[in-house]
Scaffold this motif. Structure first.
Motif, PDB file in Angstrom:
ATOM      1  N   VAL A  84       0.860  -1.182   0.000  1.00 56.05           N
ATOM      2  CA  VAL A  84       0.000   0.000   0.000  1.00 56.05           C
ATOM      3  C   VAL A  84       0.897   1.232   0.000  1.00 56.05           C
ATOM      4  CG1 VAL A  84      -1.755   1.283   1.258  1.00 56.05           C
ATOM      5  CG2 VAL A  84      -1.830  -1.212   1.223  1.00 56.05           C
ATOM      6  N   ARG A  85       0.654   2.123  -0.951  1.00 53.53           N
ATOM      7  CA  ARG A  85       1.412   3.374  -1.034  1.00 53.53           C
ATOM      8  C   ARG A  85       0.486   4.517  -0.671  1.00 53.53           C
ATOM      9  NH1 ARG A  85       4.513   2.549  -6.708  1.00 53.53           N
ATOM     10  NH2 ARG A  85       5.325   0.496  -6.197  1.00 53.53           N
ATOM     11  N   ASP A 125      -8.104  16.883   6.222  1.00 48.63           N
ATOM     12  CA  ASP A 125      -6.892  17.684   6.201  1.00 48.63           C
ATOM     13  C   ASP A 125      -5.707  16.730   6.342  1.00 48.63           C
ATOM     14  OD1 ASP A 125      -6.372  17.265   9.064  1.00 48.63           O
ATOM     15  OD2 ASP A 125      -7.995  18.689   9.397  1.00 48.63           O
ATOM     16  N   ALA A 126      -4.522  17.225   6.052  1.00 51.62           N
ATOM     17  CA  ALA A 126      -3.328  16.369   6.050  1.00 51.62           C
ATOM     18  C   ALA A 126      -3.092  15.707   7.400  1.00 51.62           C
ATOM     19  CB  ALA A 126      -2.109  17.182   5.630  1.00 51.62           C
ATOM     20  N   GLU A 127      -3.380  16.400   8.485  1.00 53.50           N
ATOM     21  CA  GLU A 127      -3.168  15.847   9.822  1.00 53.50           C
ATOM     22  C   GLU A 127      -4.091  14.656  10.088  1.00 53.50           C
ATOM     23  OE1 GLU A 127      -3.872  17.401  14.318  1.00 53.50           O
ATOM     24  OE2 GLU A 127      -2.754  18.748  13.004  1.00 53.50           O
ATOM     25  N   ARG A 128      -5.363  14.787   9.731  1.00 50.74           N
ATOM     26  CA  ARG A 128      -6.301  13.673   9.951  1.00 50.74           C
ATOM     27  C   ARG A 128      -5.995  12.498   9.022  1.00 50.74           C
ATOM     28  NH1 ARG A 128     -12.130  16.597  11.067  1.00 50.74           N
ATOM     29  NH2 ARG A 128     -11.343  18.292   9.789  1.00 50.74           N
ATOM     30  N   TYR A 129      -5.586  12.803   7.786  1.00 53.90           N
ATOM     31  CA  TYR A 129      -5.194  11.733   6.864  1.00 53.90           C
ATOM     32  C   TYR A 129      -4.005  10.969   7.440  1.00 53.90           C
ATOM     33  CZ  TYR A 129      -3.423   9.356   2.713  1.00 53.90           C
ATOM     34  OH  TYR A 129      -2.958   8.397   1.838  1.00 53.90           O
ATOM     35  N   ALA A 130      -3.001  11.683   7.941  1.00 55.33           N
ATOM     36  CA  ALA A 130      -1.824  11.038   8.525  1.00 55.33           C
ATOM     37  C   ALA A 130      -2.206  10.183   9.733  1.00 55.33           C
ATOM     38  CB  ALA A 130      -0.788  12.088   8.923  1.00 55.33           C
ATOM     39  N   LEU A 131      -3.106  10.678  10.561  1.00 49.70           N
ATOM     40  CA  LEU A 131      -3.579   9.913  11.716  1.00 49.70           C
ATOM     41  C   LEU A 131      -4.212   8.593  11.263  1.00 49.70           C
ATOM     42  CD1 LEU A 131      -4.078  10.045  14.849  1.00 49.70           C
ATOM     43  CD2 LEU A 131      -6.296  11.061  14.286  1.00 49.70           C
ATOM     44  N   LEU A 132      -5.031   8.666  10.217  1.00 56.47           N
ATOM     45  CA  LEU A 132      -5.708   7.482   9.696  1.00 56.47           C
ATOM     46  C   LEU A 132      -4.724   6.492   9.086  1.00 56.47           C
ATOM     47  CD1 LEU A 132      -8.193   5.848   8.947  1.00 56.47           C
ATOM     48  CD2 LEU A 132      -8.561   7.408   7.019  1.00 56.47           C
ATOM     49  N   VAL A 133      -3.822   6.953   8.232  1.00 58.46           N
ATOM     50  CA  VAL A 133      -2.893   6.008   7.597  1.00 58.46           C
ATOM     51  C   VAL A 133      -1.885   5.458   8.596  1.00 58.46           C
ATOM     52  CG1 VAL A 133      -3.223   6.953   5.278  1.00 58.46           C
ATOM     53  CG2 VAL A 133      -1.324   7.765   6.674  1.00 58.46           C
ATOM     54  N   ASP A 134      -1.514   6.228   9.613  1.00 58.53           N
ATOM     55  CA  ASP A 134      -0.634   5.694  10.657  1.00 58.53           C
ATOM     56  C   ASP A 134      -1.317   4.542  11.396  1.00 58.53           C
ATOM     57  OD1 ASP A 134       1.337   7.511   9.987  1.00 58.53           O
ATOM     58  OD2 ASP A 134       0.999   8.814  11.732  1.00 58.53           O
ATOM     59  N   ALA A 135      -2.608   4.690  11.675  1.00 59.68           N
ATOM     60  CA  ALA A 135      -3.350   3.622  12.352  1.00 59.68           C
ATOM     61  C   ALA A 135      -3.443   2.387  11.466  1.00 59.68           C
ATOM     62  CB  ALA A 135      -4.746   4.114  12.741  1.00 59.68           C
ATOM     63  N   LEU A 136      -3.707   2.574  10.173  1.00 59.54           N
ATOM     64  CA  LEU A 136      -3.775   1.437   9.242  1.00 59.54           C
ATOM     65  C   LEU A 136      -2.405   0.753   9.110  1.00 59.54           C
ATOM     66  CD1 LEU A 136      -6.058   3.055   6.538  1.00 59.54           C
ATOM     67  CD2 LEU A 136      -6.623   1.005   7.874  1.00 59.54           C
ATOM     68  N   ALA A 137      -1.355   1.552   8.989  1.00 52.89           N
ATOM     69  CA  ALA A 137      -0.005   0.996   8.853  1.00 52.89           C
ATOM     70  C   ALA A 137       0.395   0.209  10.105  1.00 52.89           C
ATOM     71  CB  ALA A 137       0.998   2.111   8.580  1.00 52.89           C
ATOM     72  N   ALA A 138       0.067   0.736  11.271  1.00 49.46           N
ATOM     73  CA  ALA A 138       0.388   0.053  12.529  1.00 49.46           C
ATOM     74  C   ALA A 138      -0.386  -1.257  12.659  1.00 49.46           C
ATOM     75  CB  ALA A 138       0.107   0.962  13.712  1.00 49.46           C
ATOM     76  N   ARG A 139      -1.640  -1.231  12.278  1.00 47.74           N
ATOM     77  CA  ARG A 139      -2.473  -2.424  12.432  1.00 47.74           C
ATOM     78  C   ARG A 139      -2.134  -3.518  11.436  1.00 47.74           C
ATOM     79  NH1 ARG A 139      -8.450  -3.032  14.226  1.00 47.74           N
ATOM     80  NH2 ARG A 139      -8.850  -5.164  13.569  1.00 47.74           N
ATOM     81  N   TYR A 140      -1.884  -3.139  10.167  1.00 53.18           N
ATOM     82  CA  TYR A 140      -1.714  -4.131   9.105  1.00 53.18           C
ATOM     83  C   TYR A 140      -0.303  -4.235   8.550  1.00 53.18           C
ATOM     84  CZ  TYR A 140      -6.785  -3.891   9.282  1.00 53.18           C
ATOM     85  OH  TYR A 140      -8.089  -3.911   9.722  1.00 53.18           O
ATOM     86  N   GLY A 141       0.619  -3.392   9.021  1.00 50.80           N
ATOM     87  CA  GLY A 141       1.991  -3.442   8.522  1.00 50.80           C
ATOM     88  C   GLY A 141       2.137  -2.838   7.138  1.00 50.80           C
ATOM     89  N   TRP A 142       1.217  -1.972   6.738  1.00 50.09           N
ATOM     90  CA  TRP A 142       1.286  -1.336   5.412  1.00 50.09           C
ATOM     91  C   TRP A 142       2.161  -0.105   5.474  1.00 50.09           C
ATOM     92  CZ3 TRP A 142      -4.721  -0.911   4.754  1.00 50.09           C
ATOM     93  CH2 TRP A 142      -5.255  -2.204   4.580  1.00 50.09           C
ATOM     94  N   GLY A 143       2.627   0.295   4.313  1.00 46.74           N
ATOM     95  CA  GLY A 143       3.319   1.579   4.205  1.00 46.74           C
ATOM     96  C   GLY A 143       4.767   1.495   3.923  1.00 46.74           C
TER      97      GLY A 143
END
Length: 188
Positions: free
Chosen positions: A69-70, A170-188
């Motif tokens: 996931v990019r 906004d960029a801050e909320r997007y980052a919060l969301l993708v950080d949570a997804l990356a932490a949970r699923y190992g994406w990024g």
């Protein structure tokens, strides 16, 4: 369930093998207008909605099967879906019984051929739910209610299956969301 899982795994392989499009696609959802703010979808009455059936149907993915996931924050108010935007599409119910409803989803990553990775939003309070990321209120909710992104369900959505562009995180909320997804699923 095993047959469904095999089908979805095969579908993901086919999708990953498709070339990245070089041209535009004219079959895109229209941008939201001020009259859309008060719009509410009807109950699940059998009516056809973008993303409900056919090749542009929204499909729930097994996050463990999603690879590479990019994440890239690229919202642009042009009527086309982009990572960082909230769009409306048909989302199947968790019961997986063919029912669902038109609802907002946050686009988190772009794929190929007009396909996107997204998570559903809800205005139902999710305080204390580790499967939800608090996003607060935003222009995607006409009533100004706080929203949560459900990261326990991940969807493959299609540009042709998205009804409209609602707003951007906004960029801050997007980052919060993708950080949570990356932490949970190992994406990024």
């Amino acid at each position: 369930m095993p047959d469904t899982r095999r089908f979805l795994t095969a579908l993901r392989r086919v999708i990953r093998s498709l070339p990245t499009p070089s041209g535009g696609d004219s079959a895109r959802p229209a941008a939201a207008t001020s009259s859309d703010a008060a719009w509410r979808p009807p109950a699940d009455d059998g009516e056809e909605w973008p993303g409900r059936t056919g090749p542009s149907a929204t499909v729930e993915l097994d996050p463990a099967d999603v690879r590479r996931v990019r994440f890239a924050y690229t919202p642009e108010r042009d009527g086309e879906p982009d990572p960082g935007e909230v769009v409306w599409t048909w989302v199947p119910y968790e019961e997986r019984d063919g029912r669902g409803k038109d609802r907002p989803v946050a686009v988190v990553a772009a794929g190929t051929e007009g396909r996107f990775l997204a998570v559903q939003l809800t205005s139902k309070p999710q305080n204390g739910n580790g499967d939800a990321v608090a996003l607060g209120a935003g222009a995607w909710d006409g009533e100004g209610r706080p929203s949560w992104a459900r990261i326990d369900r991940v969807f493959l959505v299609h540009a042709e299956g998205m009804r409209r562009e609602a707003a951007s995180l906004d960029a801050e909320r997007y980052a919060l969301l993708v950080d949570a997804l990356a932490a949970r699923y190992g994406w990024g």
